[in-house]
Write a protein that holds these residues in place. Structure first.
Motif, PDB file in Angstrom:
ATOM      1  N   GLU A  76       2.629   8.791  -7.144  1.00  0.00           N
ATOM      2  CA  GLU A  76       3.313  10.093  -7.201  1.00  0.00           C
ATOM      3  C   GLU A  76       4.472  10.078  -8.186  1.00  0.00           C
ATOM      4  N   ARG A  77       5.191   8.952  -8.221  1.00  0.00           N
ATOM      5  CA  ARG A  77       6.407   8.893  -9.054  1.00  0.00           C
ATOM      6  C   ARG A  77       6.151   8.428 -10.475  1.00  0.00           C
ATOM      7  N   ILE A 117       0.841  -1.207   0.000  1.00  0.00           N
ATOM      8  CA  ILE A 117       0.000   0.000   0.000  1.00  0.00           C
ATOM      9  C   ILE A 117       0.876   1.256   0.000  1.00  0.00           C
ATOM     10  N   LEU A 118       1.919   1.223   0.847  1.00  0.00           N
ATOM     11  CA  LEU A 118       2.846   2.357   0.908  1.00  0.00           C
ATOM     12  C   LEU A 118       3.502   2.594  -0.445  1.00  0.00           C
ATOM     13  N   GLU A 119       3.944   1.482  -1.049  1.00  0.00           N
ATOM     14  CA  GLU A 119       4.640   1.585  -2.335  1.00  0.00           C
ATOM     15  C   GLU A 119       3.708   2.036  -3.446  1.00  0.00           C
ATOM     16  N   PRO A 177      -6.971   8.493  -8.177  1.00  0.00           N
ATOM     17  CA  PRO A 177      -5.896   9.149  -8.935  1.00  0.00           C
ATOM     18  C   PRO A 177      -5.285   8.231  -9.996  1.00  0.00           C
ATOM     19  N   ILE A 178      -5.142   6.954  -9.688  1.00  0.00           N
ATOM     20  CA  ILE A 178      -4.541   6.035 -10.663  1.00  0.00           C
ATOM     21  C   ILE A 178      -5.457   5.898 -11.892  1.00  0.00           C
ATOM     22  N   GLY A 179      -6.745   5.740 -11.635  1.00  0.00           N
ATOM     23  CA  GLY A 179      -7.706   5.590 -12.726  1.00  0.00           C
ATOM     24  C   GLY A 179      -7.769   6.829 -13.614  1.00  0.00           C
ATOM     25  N   ALA A 180      -7.675   7.998 -12.987  1.00  0.00           N
ATOM     26  CA  ALA A 180      -7.677   9.241 -13.763  1.00  0.00           C
ATOM     27  C   ALA A 180      -6.418   9.320 -14.618  1.00  0.00           C
TER      28      ALA A 180
END
Ligand code: C2E
Ligand code: MG
Ligand code: MG
Ligand code: MG
Length: 299
Positions: free
Chosen positions: A36-37, A28-30, A115-118
């Motif tokens: 972000e990266r 989850i952290l990664e 955010p990932i889906g967007a």
């Protein structure tokens, strides 16, 4: 004795649970960092349209190279690439590629799917707009995205900034993403449909395949789940289901695409039953570049 064994079993089980929980927290952290990266990329798998056949289809001799056999089966150059499905890949700095089957459920639980889906939608439209051919691009949506974001607004915004014509975008949703809030989901999909975007029902036949959903939702296409392809050559039941779904599609004016086509035998059967849209390893694996994926067997 039995008690001791049981205690050992329980301890072992608990240790395993701890390990699983630790791995989960780490992931989850990664995943949060990956968003972000920008450690994500899209791979594209082609979707092809076959010529429709009225005559029975003769199988080419066994052992024939896939490309040659497919040509013998379909006639040279007659099947065409019509689209590509965007499939998300996480390029983890240490683990290498992590499968979406592994991280999408986690992303959904944690809300990171928004955010990932967007990002997926934005990247798919931007990349598709730059392709040489005007293929459609199919993007997978998660239930959470339909329930928790203003999907029509996001889609309209992404289309405008990428310049991709709405008719070239298709959104894939699964039956399970509909059941939560049917009314809201229907409203969102109808608004998206009104923009000119098409909607596909993914993995059809594995979830709650309600006929009412088929009737009331604006589906343009049904994607028959690849589990039906697995034994289509040997199972009369799977073949009957394929036939029934094709009939249903024809009467409801919904196109039917067969997922997971891996062999010439499966392709021959599909052609014989009149299924004209296919996707699967026989035609191409998901690839980073759409041009690289064009070296497929039959297209
Ligand atoms: P899906 O949408 O049903 O995608 C098809 C999956 O089947 C892909 O797995 C694809 O690589 C695989 N596949 C294609 N042809 C064949 C074949 O001939 N044989 C076999 N055995 N498999 C084949 P992948 O890329 O691992 O994706 C798995 C699932 O993860 C997808 O299933 C989709 O539900 C989800 N997914 C992928 N990308 C995204 C995304 O951007 N957003 C969301 N929400 N979900 C995604
Ligand atoms: Mg899909
Ligand atoms: Mg699918
Ligand atoms: Mg699937």
């Amino acid at each position: 004795r039995a008690k001791a064994d049981m205690r050992r079993g329980v301890c072992y089980y608990e240790a395993e649970m701890d390990e699983a929980a630790r791995l989960r927290r780490e992931l989850i952290l990664e995943l949060r960092r990956a968003a972000e990266r920008e450690e994500f990329e899209l791979h594209y798998q082609l979707q092809a349209e076959l010529p429709t056949r009225s005559a029975p289809v003769a199988l080419p001799p066994p052992g024939e190279a896939p490309a040659v056999a497919a040509e013998a089966l379909l006639g040279a150059g007659t099947s065409t690439i019509v689209g590509y499905e965007a499939l998300l890949r996480w390029r983890h700095p240490v683990r290498g590629y992590v499968s979406p089957a592994e991280f999408i459920p986690l992303a959904e639980e944690t809300g990171l799917i928004l955010p990932i889906g967007a990002w997926v939608l934005r990247a798919a439209c931007r990349e598709a707009a730059a392709w040489r051919g005007s293929y459609r691009v199919a993007v997978n949506l998660s239930a959470v995205q339909i329930a928790h974001c203003d999907l029509p607004a996001l889609v309209a915004e992404v289309l405008a900034e990428s310049g991709l014509p709405a008719t070239r975008l298709e959104l894939e949703i699964t039956e399970t993403s509909i059941i939560e809030d049917k009314a809201r989901c229907l409203a969102a999909l109808e608004a998206v449909r009104a923009l000119g975007v098409t909607i596909a029902l993914d993995d059809f036949g594995t979830g709650y395949s309600s006929l009412d959903t088929l009737r009331s939702f604006p589906f343009h296409r049904i994607k028959l789940d690849r589990t039906f392809m697995r034994d289509i050559a040997t199972s009369a039941e799977s073949r009957a289901i394929l036939r029934a779904v094709l009939t249903l599609g024809r009467s409801l004016d919904i196109r039917v695409l067969a997922e997971g086509v891996e062999t010439i035998e499966q392709l021959a059967l599909l052609a014989e039953e009149g299924c004209s849209e296919v996707q699967g390893f026989l035609f191409g694996r998901p690839e980073r570049q759409v041009e690289a994926a064009c070296g497929c067997a039959a297209a």
